[in-house]
Design an enzyme around this catalytic site. Structure first.
Site, short mmCIF file in Angstrom:
data_model
loop_
_atom_site.label_atom_id
_atom_site.label_comp_id
_atom_site.label_asym_id
_atom_site.label_seq_id
_atom_site.Cartn_x
_atom_site.Cartn_y
_atom_site.Cartn_z
N TYR A 43 -1.14 -4.11 -7.36
CA TYR A 43 -2.05 -4.36 -8.50
C TYR A 43 -1.56 -5.52 -9.38
O TYR A 43 -2.31 -6.04 -10.20
CB TYR A 43 -2.22 -3.12 -9.38
CG TYR A 43 -2.84 -1.91 -8.73
CD1 TYR A 43 -3.43 -1.98 -7.47
CD2 TYR A 43 -2.86 -0.67 -9.38
CE1 TYR A 43 -3.98 -0.86 -6.88
CE2 TYR A 43 -3.42 0.45 -8.80
CZ TYR A 43 -3.98 0.35 -7.54
OH TYR A 43 -4.53 1.46 -6.97
N ASP A 47 -1.42 5.67 -13.23
CA ASP A 47 -1.35 5.26 -11.82
C ASP A 47 -1.41 3.74 -11.68
O ASP A 47 -2.38 3.11 -12.08
CB ASP A 47 -2.55 5.89 -11.07
CG ASP A 47 -2.54 5.56 -9.59
OD1 ASP A 47 -1.97 6.33 -8.81
OD2 ASP A 47 -3.13 4.51 -9.20
N HIS A 71 0.74 3.13 0.20
CA HIS A 71 -0.60 2.79 -0.27
C HIS A 71 -1.67 2.81 0.82
O HIS A 71 -2.82 3.17 0.58
CB HIS A 71 -0.55 1.39 -0.91
CG HIS A 71 -1.62 1.12 -1.90
ND1 HIS A 71 -1.43 0.33 -3.01
CD2 HIS A 71 -2.91 1.51 -1.97
CE1 HIS A 71 -2.55 0.25 -3.70
NE2 HIS A 71 -3.47 0.96 -3.09
N LYS A 91 3.00 2.64 -5.95
CA LYS A 91 2.77 2.67 -4.50
C LYS A 91 3.30 1.39 -3.87
O LYS A 91 3.29 0.34 -4.51
CB LYS A 91 1.27 2.73 -4.18
CG LYS A 91 0.43 3.56 -5.12
CD LYS A 91 -1.05 3.50 -4.80
CE LYS A 91 -1.86 4.24 -5.83
NZ LYS A 91 -2.20 3.46 -7.03
#
Ligand SMILES: NC(=O)c1ccc[n+]([C@@H]2O[C@H](COP(=O)([O-])OP(=O)(O)OC[C@H]3O[C@@H](n4cnc5c(N)ncnc54)[C@H](OP(=O)(O)O)[C@@H]3O)[C@@H](O)[C@H]2O)c1
Length: 288
Positions: A48, A43, A110, A77
């Protein structure tokens, strides 16, 4: 590895590996190690900042013959500024391109902010084009999930939300089950908040089975039918966290853990004005 079948027939591993807060220069190695240890669900997210390195770790594992692409289940996401339909479509293409993948197994909106309906149209189109196998949402509370299901023809396969012993989401789980949307837990350990890893109640339960607090928590999520994502940069902890399929918590253990519920996030309330303000500031960081 246990698997869960989603409302569109796609199956996903019930336990996965998350890369949030792993520095980008450590991510490829962490993902490679996780796959070597046995994780098949990986994931990441655009925000990120390590999609590219996640893809590199996957590529290395495949090239070394540890796993095939088909055996993996890869999630990413899109963030708030990427929700308008045209931007969402471009963001999916960007994720695929930087990760070096032909398709993603799961793609999520997200946060429940921005043009979530525009983003959904782009995700549905990507799914129909075979670019993503499953699509879903993240951080939608039950009421928002119900509205979203009600106003879209295609319903989300997954809602990724915070679930851990401090924030158990009992009522939310019932709603998601009723609507056929699979719950996936982020921060299953609450990132250690409230001294989770040294909690005496969880430690005592674990001692009956020769298992750690982390293993008890993940097992508890498995037995509740929840998909869970655990993160660690340490291979020995990655191995510990996946070693949870050889014991079973009793109904009494489950009830004991249930009694620990604080019924509030270990981090923040997604609806709090301060939090939404933080998202509004942070979202500019994600604009490409
Ligand atoms: N959708 C969202 O908004 C959202 C939000 C947050 C997270 N997520 C996803 O969920 C994944 C997991 O959540 P998270 O990373 O926030 O938190 P988490 O998995 O609850 O906790 C991770 C923390 O626990 C430590 N840890 C892991 N296993 C351990 C063990 N066996 N013993 C002791 N310490 C251990 C890790 O340290 P070390 O790494 O040093 O071992 C790290 O500090 C993320 O990586 C991400 O993929 C999604």
């Amino acid at each position: 590895m246990n698997t869960i079948t989603l409302n569109n027939g796609v199956t996903m591993p019930q336990l996965g590996f998350g890369v949030y807060q792993i520095p980008s220069d450590e991510t490829a190695q962490a993902v490679y190690e996780a796959i070597k240890i046995g994780y098949r669900l990986i994931d990441t997210a655009a925000v990120y900042g390590n999609e590219k390195e996640t893809g590199a770790g996957i590529k290395q594992a495949i090239e070394e013959g540890l796993v095939t692409r088909e055996e993996l289940f890869v999630t990413s996401k899109l963030f708030i500024l990427q929700t308008p339909e045209n931007k969402a479509a471009a963001t999916i293409e960007h994720s695929l391109s930087v990760m070096g993948l032909d398709y993603l197994d799961l793609y999520l909106i997200h946060q429940p902010y921005g043009d979530i309906y525009g983003a959904w149209r782009a995700l549905v189109a990507a799914q129909q084009a075979g670019k993503v196998r499953a699509i879903g949402i993240s951080n939608f509370k039950a009421a928002k999930m119900i509205e979203f299901v009600g106003l879209n023809e295609v319903k989300p396969q997954v809602n990724q939300i915070e679930v851990n012993p401090w924030y158990q989401r009992e009522a939310d789980l019932v709603w998601h089950e009723q609507y056929g949307v699979q719950v996936e837990a982020w921060a299953p350990f609450a990132e250690g908040h409230h001294d989770l890893f040294t909690n005496p109640i969880l430690a005592e339960i674990g001692s009956k089975y020769g298992k750690s607090v982390g293993q008890v928590v993940l097992r508890w999520l498995m037995q509740r039918g929840i998909v869970a994502l655990a993160k660690s940069v340490h291979p020995e902890r990655m191995a510990e966290n996946i070693d949870i399929f050889d014991f079973e918590l009793t109904a009494s253990d489950m009830a004991t853990i249930q009694s620990m519920d604080k019924k509030e996030s270990a981090f923040f309330d997604h609806d709090a004005p301060e939090q939404v303000e933080w998202f509004m500031k942070r979202m500019w960081d994600t604009e490409k």
